[in-house]
Design a protein around this motif. Sequence first.
Motif: not given
Length: 186
Positions: A155-164
Amino acid sequence: MQPLETNAALVIIDMQQGMNNPELGRRNNPDAELQMRHLLNAWRQTQRPVVHVRHMSRSPASVFWPGQPGCQFQQALNPLEHEHVLEKNVPDAFTTTGLERWLHMRAIKQLVIVGVITNNSVEATARSAGNLGFDVYVAADACYTFDQTDLSGRLWSAEDVHALSLSNLAMDYARVCNTDEILAHC
């Protein structure tokens, strides 16, 4: 950042009621809609072009199936009668929509892209725009995404997905900035 041209278009992607569906999960950037409204108000005040993109699913089970309430634009970001509205069936707003032609017919070279989902429709549209030679800006604080599980089950956080996703765009396709920076150059 240079001043934006007087005909720079604001492209608002998939800001539909279906994006509020709890089944999509936890999201990041809870103030994204507020930032979108700031940009939309500035574009309307300066009479720049606005493009509202609506996703229409090919799956009858989707909240974005034509005729479902999820297809309707969110009230605070409803298009005005003179603003351009286009419908898409895939993440990329340039695929089979006529968007590229519409922009070229108006000599529009700069795009400011906002909306949802950062790592899906926003990224796909910004990549195509960059590849087609447009000068693209993505307002990081006026986009959002959701937690995502990868193919291995992590599970990847929305913050990490957004940043990447934004980092991918910043490499070759767009300038990633915040709403305040864009507004300062209108």
